[in-house]
Design an enzyme around this catalytic site. Structure first.
Site, PDB file in Angstrom:
ATOM      1  N   ASP A  35      20.371 -17.080 -11.176  1.00  0.00           N
ATOM      2  CA  ASP A  35      21.372 -18.354 -10.539  1.00  0.00           C
ATOM      3  C   ASP A  35      20.413 -18.933  -9.381  1.00  0.00           C
ATOM      4  OD1 ASP A  35      23.124 -20.385 -10.290  1.00  0.00           O
ATOM      5  OD2 ASP A  35      24.773 -18.984  -9.230  1.00  0.00           O
ATOM      6  N   HIS A  76      30.809 -20.379 -16.677  1.00  0.00           N
ATOM      7  CA  HIS A  76      31.096 -20.518 -15.246  1.00  0.00           C
ATOM      8  C   HIS A  76      32.557 -20.134 -14.887  1.00  0.00           C
ATOM      9  CE1 HIS A  76      30.532 -21.582 -10.829  1.00  0.00           C
ATOM     10  NE2 HIS A  76      31.735 -21.841 -10.843  1.00  0.00           N
ATOM     11  N   HIS A  80      18.351 -22.940 -12.034  1.00  0.00           N
ATOM     12  CA  HIS A  80      18.487 -24.461 -11.848  1.00  0.00           C
ATOM     13  C   HIS A  80      17.079 -25.054 -11.430  1.00  0.00           C
ATOM     14  CE1 HIS A  80      22.954 -24.356 -12.132  1.00  0.00           C
ATOM     15  NE2 HIS A  80      22.719 -22.858 -11.636  1.00  0.00           N
ATOM     16  N   LEU A  81      16.603 -25.786 -12.433  1.00  0.00           N
ATOM     17  CA  LEU A  81      15.218 -26.372 -12.093  1.00  0.00           C
ATOM     18  C   LEU A  81      15.461 -27.754 -11.504  1.00  0.00           C
ATOM     19  CD1 LEU A  81      13.099 -25.106 -15.171  1.00  0.00           C
ATOM     20  CD2 LEU A  81      13.177 -24.106 -12.800  1.00  0.00           C
ATOM     21  N   ASN A 109      28.471 -19.911  -5.036  1.00  0.00           N
ATOM     22  CA  ASN A 109      29.733 -19.952  -5.959  1.00  0.00           C
ATOM     23  C   ASN A 109      28.987 -19.235  -7.190  1.00  0.00           C
ATOM     24  OD1 ASN A 109      32.076 -20.501  -6.840  1.00  0.00           O
ATOM     25  ND2 ASN A 109      31.616 -22.667  -7.579  1.00  0.00           N
ATOM     26  N   HIS A 140      27.242 -15.048 -13.723  1.00  0.00           N
ATOM     27  CA  HIS A 140      27.157 -14.508 -12.545  1.00  0.00           C
ATOM     28  C   HIS A 140      28.532 -13.779 -12.089  1.00  0.00           C
ATOM     29  CE1 HIS A 140      29.352 -18.536 -12.015  1.00  0.00           C
ATOM     30  NE2 HIS A 140      27.924 -19.069 -12.072  1.00  0.00           N
TER      31      HIS A 140
END
Ligand SMILES: [Zn+2]
Length: 425
Positions: free
Chosen positions: A303, A177, A58-59, A276, A230
């Site tokens: 993640d 997800h 996540h950027l 999460n 994940h």
């Protein structure tokens, strides 16, 4: 273009040799190389791996540049040994159009520290109601191949089926997800003994396992490709094991934190451990580790989820879920797997590059291949100081822990992004 001669370095754990980088490629490999014009790098005791590839980063740009930017996240990635990252779509605006994915892709090129491959959203605004413009994103300059609503589950089975069918046209992948939202309403941590003791609402393992089971069946039915983000439970591993045995085209990732940390960390009420899917039990960790070794889980993905201080340093219930990961992933892998270099290269570089279709990445250093590689000192130990991380955020769960391994150098197409353990730009 400057040439670099790395001497006496072990390539993926093999006997030490010399490695010459010139004009963007690995020019020569062998003992006793000489290149008077090259910058010498002493590789004694060091290990060279193909540059790491992260399928799940996540950027935060566009929208939350206070937490991370494409540039700061790219620098964190390079310092972690990465040469390519896949940037998740839950930005603001959401990366659900060709315009936004091209913006992220361009920002990555401008930063020039890793290759940033945007992930496109599956549904408009991640709302789970109608499909985003998957084809337009695939045809854009960013050439999107992986689509995910990560952070949210594509819970509607009909929408999931349509997404899986749609991406077949360009051999795309839906990365799910896996979280049945009706089973996790208000959840704060893993549902189990610890959540009962603390009186926090639990996130049951079955909420993940039920979605994975449904999605592998849908994937099998429509003959498409699924990637499971994940994976965090022993039960999920069993569902994946059966699906793979039947030949379903499914791949799966595990994060470093799910390989190391248990739900007992919630006893501290320190929101840095809120994530999460949540941290699970020691039995889950054991199952995830063995699945990583035997290949039921294909890759380690970070993640990496930077959050601004106000979103993380607050009461547990109000804190955003997520942890930093890029700058510590290799150390956690070394800690968990030991110096199994071929396995580390497979799970952190070759296989993620293949899944994402990133040509030039995930290839062991050999004459003629693009010089996308990282050099590690496995004997070094370092204590993680959040203030020293290149990320704009500080939410690392490993603060003040001492971890094995240090990235000494990273090269992207022959240009160093990290030298002497420091970012070059
Ligand atoms: Zn997620």
């Amino acid at each position: 273009m400057t040439a670099y001669l790395i001497t006496s370095v072990s390539i993926v754990g093999a006997a030490p040799t010399d490695l010459l980088i010139r004009d963007g490629v690995v020019a020569e490999v062998g003992p006793g190389l000489s290149a008077p014009d090259a910058v010498a790098v002493d590789g004694a005791g060091l290990v060279a791996l193909p540059g790491l590839v992260d399928l799940h980063t996540h950027l935060r740009e566009p929208g939350r540049e206070d937490a991370e930017t494409v540039e700061s996240g790219s620098r964190a990635a390079a310092l972690g040994g990465y040469t390519a990252v896949c940037a998740m779509a839950n930005t603001s605006p959401v990366a659900d159009t060709a315009g936004v994915v091209e913006q992220v892709w361009r920002l990555g090129r401008e930063a020039g520290l890793v290759d940033v491959q945007p992930v496109g959203a599956v549904t408009v605004g991640l709302a789970g109601e109608r499909l985003a413009e998957l084809g337009a994103m695939a045809d854009s300059a960013a050439r999107v191949r992986i689509f995910s609503d990560d952070g949210h589950c594509v819970a509607d089975p009909l929408l999931m089926r349509r997404a899986l069918e749609y991406v077949k046209a360009f051999d795309g992948i839906i990365a799910q997800h896996a979280e049945e939202p009706r089973l996790t309403e208000g959840a704060q941590m893993h549902e189990g003994e610890v959540s009962t003791r603390l009186g926090l609402i639990g996130w049951p393992a079955v909420a993940e396992e039920a979605i994975i089971a449904r999605d592998v069946l849908l994937t099998e039915h429509v003959g498409s490709r699924l990637h499971v983000c994940h994976v965090s439970t022993a039960g999920s591993v069993e569902v994946l094991r059966q699906a793979k045995a039947r030949g379903v085209r499914v791949t799966a990732e595990v994060t470093p934190h799910h390989l190391l940390l248990t739900d007992e960390r919630a006893e501290t009420y320190d929101p840095v451990f809120k994530v999460n899917p949540p941290l699970r039990t020691a039995a889950d960790i054991a199952a995830l580790r063995s699945a990583l070794a035997d290949g039921v889980i294909d890759i380690i993905a970070t993640d990496h989820a930077p959050h601004a201080v106000e979103d993380k340093e607050c009461e547990w219930a109000y804190a955003r879920p997520g942890m930093l990961g890029l700058e510590t992933a290799l150390s956690i892998a070394l800690d968990v797997l030991g110096p199994e270099w071929d396995l580390i290269a497979e799970r952190m570089s070759r296989t993620p590059a293949r899944i994402a279709g990133l040509t030039g990445h995930g290839v062991d250093p050999a004459p003629g291949v693009p010089a996308n590689l990282t050099v590690i000192d496995p004997a070094a130990r370092r204590t993680i100081e959040p203030a020293e991380l290149a990320s704009r955020s500080r939410n690392t769960p490993y603060a003040r822990m001492t971890l094995p391994g240090r990235i000494v150098a990273t090269f992207l197409r022959g240009e160093p992004t990290v030298l002497d353990g420091k970012a070059v730009k």
